[in-house]
Motif scaffolding. Structure first.
Motif, PDB file in Angstrom:
ATOM      1  N   VAL A 171       1.007  -1.013   0.094  1.00  0.00           N
ATOM      2  CA  VAL A 171       0.124  -0.112  -0.076  1.00  0.00           C
ATOM      3  C   VAL A 171       0.958   1.082  -0.084  1.00  0.00           C
ATOM      4  O   VAL A 171       1.792   1.321   0.890  1.00  0.00           O
ATOM      5  N   SER A 172       0.707   2.002  -0.864  1.00  0.00           N
ATOM      6  CA  SER A 172       1.648   3.099  -0.997  1.00  0.00           C
ATOM      7  C   SER A 172       1.607   4.194   0.140  1.00  0.00           C
ATOM      8  O   SER A 172       2.533   4.870   0.423  1.00  0.00           O
ATOM      9  N   ASN A 173       0.391   4.557   0.840  1.00  0.00           N
ATOM     10  CA  ASN A 173       0.226   5.511   1.852  1.00  0.00           C
ATOM     11  C   ASN A 173       0.446   5.114   3.292  1.00  0.00           C
ATOM     12  O   ASN A 173      -0.487   5.543   4.206  1.00  0.00           O
ATOM     13  N   VAL A 174       1.008   3.816   3.428  1.00  0.00           N
ATOM     14  CA  VAL A 174       0.969   3.099   4.784  1.00  0.00           C
ATOM     15  C   VAL A 174       1.539   3.719   5.827  1.00  0.00           C
ATOM     16  O   VAL A 174       2.699   4.621   5.390  1.00  0.00           O
ATOM     17  N   VAL A 175       1.316   4.069   7.003  1.00  0.00           N
ATOM     18  CA  VAL A 175       2.012   4.766   8.047  1.00  0.00           C
ATOM     19  C   VAL A 175       1.741   3.965   9.398  1.00  0.00           C
ATOM     20  O   VAL A 175       0.682   3.563   9.720  1.00  0.00           O
ATOM     21  N   ILE A 176       3.012   3.413  10.041  1.00  0.00           N
ATOM     22  CA  ILE A 176       2.946   2.823  11.255  1.00  0.00           C
ATOM     23  C   ILE A 176       2.687   3.646  12.563  1.00  0.00           C
ATOM     24  O   ILE A 176       3.354   4.705  12.666  1.00  0.00           O
ATOM     25  N   ALA A 177       1.698   3.544  13.377  1.00  0.00           N
ATOM     26  CA  ALA A 177       1.571   4.365  14.545  1.00  0.00           C
ATOM     27  C   ALA A 177       2.190   3.671  15.443  1.00  0.00           C
ATOM     28  O   ALA A 177       1.947   2.359  15.814  1.00  0.00           O
ATOM     29  N   THR A 178       3.076   4.219  16.084  1.00  0.00           N
ATOM     30  CA  THR A 178       4.447   3.818  17.002  1.00  0.00           C
ATOM     31  C   THR A 178       4.729   4.883  18.133  1.00  0.00           C
ATOM     32  O   THR A 178       4.607   6.091  17.515  1.00  0.00           O
ATOM     33  N   THR A 179       5.267   4.466  19.189  1.00  0.00           N
ATOM     34  CA  THR A 179       6.112   5.193  19.974  1.00  0.00           C
ATOM     35  C   THR A 179       7.755   4.973  19.686  1.00  0.00           C
ATOM     36  O   THR A 179       8.482   5.505  20.212  1.00  0.00           O
ATOM     37  N   ASN A 180       7.946   4.105  18.674  1.00  0.00           N
ATOM     38  CA  ASN A 180       9.418   3.924  18.166  1.00  0.00           C
ATOM     39  C   ASN A 180       9.590   4.447  16.817  1.00  0.00           C
ATOM     40  O   ASN A 180       9.951   3.668  16.063  1.00  0.00           O
ATOM     41  N   ALA A 214       6.715   5.937   9.414  1.00  0.00           N
ATOM     42  CA  ALA A 214       6.110   5.674  10.972  1.00  0.00           C
ATOM     43  C   ALA A 214       6.198   7.218  11.672  1.00  0.00           C
ATOM     44  O   ALA A 214       6.824   8.182  11.388  1.00  0.00           O
ATOM     45  N   ASP A 215       5.120   7.117  12.601  1.00  0.00           N
ATOM     46  CA  ASP A 215       4.721   8.496  13.505  1.00  0.00           C
ATOM     47  C   ASP A 215       4.171   8.030  14.729  1.00  0.00           C
ATOM     48  O   ASP A 215       3.470   7.025  14.709  1.00  0.00           O
ATOM     49  N   LEU A 216       4.084   8.956  15.464  1.00  0.00           N
ATOM     50  CA  LEU A 216       3.252   8.726  16.840  1.00  0.00           C
ATOM     51  C   LEU A 216       1.666   8.917  16.308  1.00  0.00           C
ATOM     52  O   LEU A 216       1.421   9.549  15.436  1.00  0.00           O
ATOM     53  N   TRP A 217       0.732   7.939  16.960  1.00  0.00           N
ATOM     54  CA  TRP A 217      -0.404   7.927  16.702  1.00  0.00           C
ATOM     55  C   TRP A 217      -1.185   9.488  16.721  1.00  0.00           C
ATOM     56  O   TRP A 217      -2.049   9.483  15.900  1.00  0.00           O
ATOM     57  N   GLN A 218      -0.886  10.183  17.566  1.00  0.00           N
ATOM     58  CA  GLN A 218      -1.248  11.743  17.714  1.00  0.00           C
ATOM     59  C   GLN A 218      -1.047  12.435  16.449  1.00  0.00           C
ATOM     60  O   GLN A 218      -1.911  13.111  16.278  1.00  0.00           O
TER      61      GLN A 218
END
Length: 117
Positions: A89-98, A108-112
């Protein structure tokens, strides 16, 4: 985010990491909430393709001198990154604290920070 046009997926490796701590702490209500969550949202099982990609990420991190876990650890971060990549998926972002470890391999980014997008 659920009511918007976002696809929210619970990766199996994330379920495992949360579930094992809930079980260790005997948090029965927390386990029930996790079970409800994964019934309500999309669940992404670990596949052979995921594990092969995770092995590639694991090796790359070590070749670059920037491992994300001890050499003897299974390295859930690499499995999580691989799960995101193998979605294709081209626009996937992992919500993480890491963010530091994961963003080297996949957005990846903070969920907030993701919630407003």
């Amino acid at each position: 985010m659920i009511s918007g046009d976002h696809r929210i997926i619970v990766p199996e490796i994330a379920d495992y990491e949360v579930r094992r701590e809930l079980l260790r702490a005997n948090r029965v209500k927390g386990i029930a909430r996790l079970d409800t969550l994964i019934e309500f949202l999309e669940y992404l099982p670990i596949t052979t393709a995921t594990m092969r990609q995770a092995a590639i990420f694991w090796a790359q991190a070590r070749q670059q001198g920037k491992p994300t876990a001890d050499d003897k650890a299974i390295d859930g971060d690499m499995i999580l990154a691989a799960q995101a990549v193998t979605l294709c998926v081209s626009n996937v972002v992992i919500a993480t604290t890491n963010v530091g470890h994961l963003s080297r391999f996949v957005p990846a980014d903070l969920w907030q920070n993701i919630a407003g997008n």
